[in-house]
Scaffold this motif. Structure first.
Motif, PDB file in Angstrom:
ATOM      1  N   ASP A 123      -2.044   5.824  17.280  1.00  0.00           N
ATOM      2  CA  ASP A 123      -2.517   4.432  17.325  1.00  0.00           C
ATOM      3  C   ASP A 123      -3.150   3.999  16.005  1.00  0.00           C
ATOM      4  OD1 ASP A 123      -1.642   4.108  19.907  1.00  0.00           O
ATOM      5  OD2 ASP A 123      -3.613   4.390  20.833  1.00  0.00           O
ATOM      6  N   LYS A 124      -3.778   4.930  15.303  1.00  0.00           N
ATOM      7  CA  LYS A 124      -4.431   4.609  14.025  1.00  0.00           C
ATOM      8  C   LYS A 124      -3.449   4.096  12.982  1.00  0.00           C
ATOM      9  CE  LYS A 124      -8.170   8.008  14.515  1.00  0.00           C
ATOM     10  NZ  LYS A 124      -8.681   9.314  14.033  1.00  0.00           N
ATOM     11  N   THR A 125      -2.185   4.411  13.140  1.00  0.00           N
ATOM     12  CA  THR A 125      -1.179   3.995  12.150  1.00  0.00           C
ATOM     13  C   THR A 125      -0.741   2.539  12.347  1.00  0.00           C
ATOM     14  OG1 THR A 125       0.765   4.662  13.480  1.00  0.00           O
ATOM     15  CG2 THR A 125      -0.301   6.364  12.142  1.00  0.00           C
ATOM     16  N   VAL A 126      -1.036   1.974  13.522  1.00  0.00           N
ATOM     17  CA  VAL A 126      -0.507   0.643  13.846  1.00  0.00           C
ATOM     18  C   VAL A 126      -1.083  -0.469  12.957  1.00  0.00           C
ATOM     19  CG1 VAL A 126      -0.232  -1.096  15.651  1.00  0.00           C
ATOM     20  CG2 VAL A 126       0.049   1.332  16.201  1.00  0.00           C
ATOM     21  N   PRO A 127      -2.410  -0.562  12.780  1.00  0.00           N
ATOM     22  CA  PRO A 127      -2.935  -1.624  11.907  1.00  0.00           C
ATOM     23  C   PRO A 127      -2.403  -1.547  10.483  1.00  0.00           C
ATOM     24  CG  PRO A 127      -4.699  -0.663  13.221  1.00  0.00           C
ATOM     25  CD  PRO A 127      -3.500   0.220  13.401  1.00  0.00           C
ATOM     26  N   LEU A 128      -2.135  -0.344  10.018  1.00  0.00           N
ATOM     27  CA  LEU A 128      -1.580  -0.184   8.674  1.00  0.00           C
ATOM     28  C   LEU A 128      -0.172  -0.767   8.608  1.00  0.00           C
ATOM     29  CD1 LEU A 128      -2.763   3.465   7.891  1.00  0.00           C
ATOM     30  CD2 LEU A 128      -3.837   1.308   7.195  1.00  0.00           C
ATOM     31  N   ALA A 129       0.605  -0.540   9.659  1.00  0.00           N
ATOM     32  CA  ALA A 129       1.960  -1.103   9.712  1.00  0.00           C
ATOM     33  C   ALA A 129       1.915  -2.628   9.776  1.00  0.00           C
ATOM     34  CB  ALA A 129       2.703  -0.538  10.925  1.00  0.00           C
ATOM     35  N   VAL A 130       0.968  -3.158  10.554  1.00  0.00           N
ATOM     36  CA  VAL A 130       0.796  -4.613  10.622  1.00  0.00           C
ATOM     37  C   VAL A 130       0.430  -5.167   9.238  1.00  0.00           C
ATOM     38  CG1 VAL A 130      -0.585  -6.499  11.599  1.00  0.00           C
ATOM     39  CG2 VAL A 130       0.190  -4.616  13.066  1.00  0.00           C
ATOM     40  N   GLY A 131      -0.428  -4.450   8.536  1.00  0.00           N
ATOM     41  CA  GLY A 131      -0.841  -4.879   7.205  1.00  0.00           C
ATOM     42  C   GLY A 131       0.317  -5.029   6.242  1.00  0.00           C
ATOM     43  N   GLU A 132       1.355  -4.225   6.429  1.00  0.00           N
ATOM     44  CA  GLU A 132       2.539  -4.309   5.572  1.00  0.00           C
ATOM     45  C   GLU A 132       3.332  -5.596   5.815  1.00  0.00           C
ATOM     46  OE1 GLU A 132       3.549  -2.143   3.152  1.00  0.00           O
ATOM     47  OE2 GLU A 132       1.637  -1.114   3.450  1.00  0.00           O
ATOM     48  N   SER A 133       3.055  -6.256   6.926  1.00  0.00           N
ATOM     49  CA  SER A 133       3.826  -7.446   7.310  1.00  0.00           C
ATOM     50  C   SER A 133       3.018  -8.741   7.203  1.00  0.00           C
ATOM     51  CB  SER A 133       4.328  -7.284   8.752  1.00  0.00           C
ATOM     52  OG  SER A 133       5.090  -6.110   8.887  1.00  0.00           O
ATOM     53  N   LEU A 134       1.876  -8.693   6.553  1.00  0.00           N
ATOM     54  CA  LEU A 134       0.997  -9.868   6.496  1.00  0.00           C
ATOM     55  C   LEU A 134       1.673 -11.095   5.896  1.00  0.00           C
ATOM     56  CD1 LEU A 134      -2.498  -8.389   5.519  1.00  0.00           C
ATOM     57  CD2 LEU A 134      -1.785  -9.335   7.720  1.00  0.00           C
ATOM     58  N   GLN A 135       2.489 -10.898   4.875  1.00  0.00           N
ATOM     59  CA  GLN A 135       3.148 -12.049   4.251  1.00  0.00           C
ATOM     60  C   GLN A 135       4.114 -12.719   5.219  1.00  0.00           C
ATOM     61  OE1 GLN A 135       2.364 -13.596   1.468  1.00  0.00           O
ATOM     62  NE2 GLN A 135       3.909 -15.131   1.937  1.00  0.00           N
ATOM     63  N   GLN A 136       4.860 -11.915   5.980  1.00  0.00           N
ATOM     64  CA  GLN A 136       5.762 -12.475   6.982  1.00  0.00           C
ATOM     65  C   GLN A 136       4.979 -13.238   8.045  1.00  0.00           C
ATOM     66  OE1 GLN A 136       7.848  -8.934   8.374  1.00  0.00           O
ATOM     67  NE2 GLN A 136       9.673  -9.509   7.209  1.00  0.00           N
ATOM     68  N   ILE A 137       3.863 -12.673   8.475  1.00  0.00           N
ATOM     69  CA  ILE A 137       3.028 -13.328   9.490  1.00  0.00           C
ATOM     70  C   ILE A 137       2.481 -14.656   8.966  1.00  0.00           C
ATOM     71  CG2 ILE A 137       0.967 -13.101  10.949  1.00  0.00           C
ATOM     72  CD1 ILE A 137       1.373 -10.021  10.726  1.00  0.00           C
ATOM     73  N   ALA A 138       2.061 -14.662   7.706  1.00  0.00           N
ATOM     74  CA  ALA A 138       1.495 -15.872   7.102  1.00  0.00           C
ATOM     75  C   ALA A 138       2.525 -16.987   7.012  1.00  0.00           C
ATOM     76  CB  ALA A 138       0.942 -15.545   5.712  1.00  0.00           C
ATOM     77  N   VAL A 139       3.730 -16.644   6.599  1.00  0.00           N
ATOM     78  CA  VAL A 139       4.780 -17.659   6.438  1.00  0.00           C
ATOM     79  C   VAL A 139       5.105 -18.316   7.774  1.00  0.00           C
ATOM     80  CG1 VAL A 139       7.214 -18.004   5.861  1.00  0.00           C
ATOM     81  CG2 VAL A 139       5.781 -16.604   4.372  1.00  0.00           C
TER      82      VAL A 139
END
Length: 270
Positions: A32-48
């Motif tokens: 589970d600890k790896t999940v926020p890191l994976a989300v962090g890699e997608s921040l630009q997609q989320i922002a757009v």
């Protein structure tokens, strides 16, 4: 590019039935600890995608989530929490799940395999090009969701998605895809786990950032929340007491008179 369904890859762990409860919990937690890191890699997609949503909602549009199984339930949960948290209409953010309301609690066999029902379910809400539709599918291969997104594209409706595999069919047909690659699950293929957690985190981010940009938060407070239980009334009283430098009794009277925190602040006279 080759599509690899990492959500179905074999777990890094084996012989789970031989693990103690402590070992099971520790290993699940490590994954589970790896999940926020994976989300962090997608921040630009989320922002757009979020920017697109804000713009549409400012101009009278709505936000739809559509999914099946766990993904559909997560969309329904996020949508249902927007009105009490931010005081918006239940028609502003709408969650649709394959199989309908009963599927929130019980699996509806083969509902996710329909290539026509997703669009029909959206049409029941008079979907239009004012709106935004986000398809949610951990695998990125759910026919119910993909076909609905394709029909939205044909009707000039902005589309996005939340998938947990790279280059999935769903991401390919979505205008603004979000891909959060969390890898194999602790139990092979159980995408309610890390993939579901990732989807929940992304949904939290999208709806919260959208509501902040729409002016539904003051400072860091939920000034438009619905006062639907004792806990929320007490929270509202505390907000007013601090914001207006008044006592608890005055705060209580303001809430009774004006109905919510924002209106109480707006109409307060010393």
């Amino acid at each position: 590019m080759t599509f690899i369904k990492t959500t179905e890859q074999d777990s890094k762990y084996n012989h789970l039935e031989k693990m103690s409860v402590s070992e099971l919990l520790s290993n699940i937690n490590n994954e589970d600890k790896t999940v926020p890191l994976a989300v962090g890699e997608s921040l630009q997609q989320i922002a757009v995608l979020t920017e697109q949503i804000v713009e549409k909602l400012k101009n009278g549009g709505r936000l739809f989530y559509i999914g099946a199984g766990t993904s559909g339930r997560l969309g329904v949960v996020d949508a249902s929490e927007c009105p009490p948290t931010f005081g918006v209409s239940y028609e502003l953010v709408i969650g649709i799940i394959a199989g309908g309301e009963i599927a929130i609690r019980k699996a509806v066999e083969f509902a996710e395999d329909s290539k026509t029902q997703g669009w029909l379910d959206l049409q029941a809400h008079q979907i239009s090009d004012k709106d935004v539709v986000i398809g949610i599918a951990a695998s990125g291969t759910t026919p119910y969701v993909i076909s609905a997104i394709e029909k939205c594209n044909e009707n000039n409706i902005i589309t996005g998605c939340i998938a947990c595999n790279k280059n999935s069919p769903l991401a390919t047909v979505s205008q603004f895809p979000i891909e959060v690659v969390v890898g194999s699950e602790f139990i092979t293929g159980s995408s309610r786990m890390k993939a579901g957690t990732a989807q929940k985190l992304v949904l939290n981010m999208i709806s919260t950032a959208t509501m902040v940009r729409l002016g539904k938060v003051k400072g860091n407070k939920m000034v438009d929340m619905q006062l639907s239980n004792k806990k929320l009334v007490e929270r509202g009283q505390k907000m007013l007491a601090i914001e207006l430098n008044i006592n608890q009794n005055e705060a209580t009277q303001l809430l009774k008179k004006y109905g919510n925190v924002r209106n109480s602040i707006k109409n307060y006279k010393k």
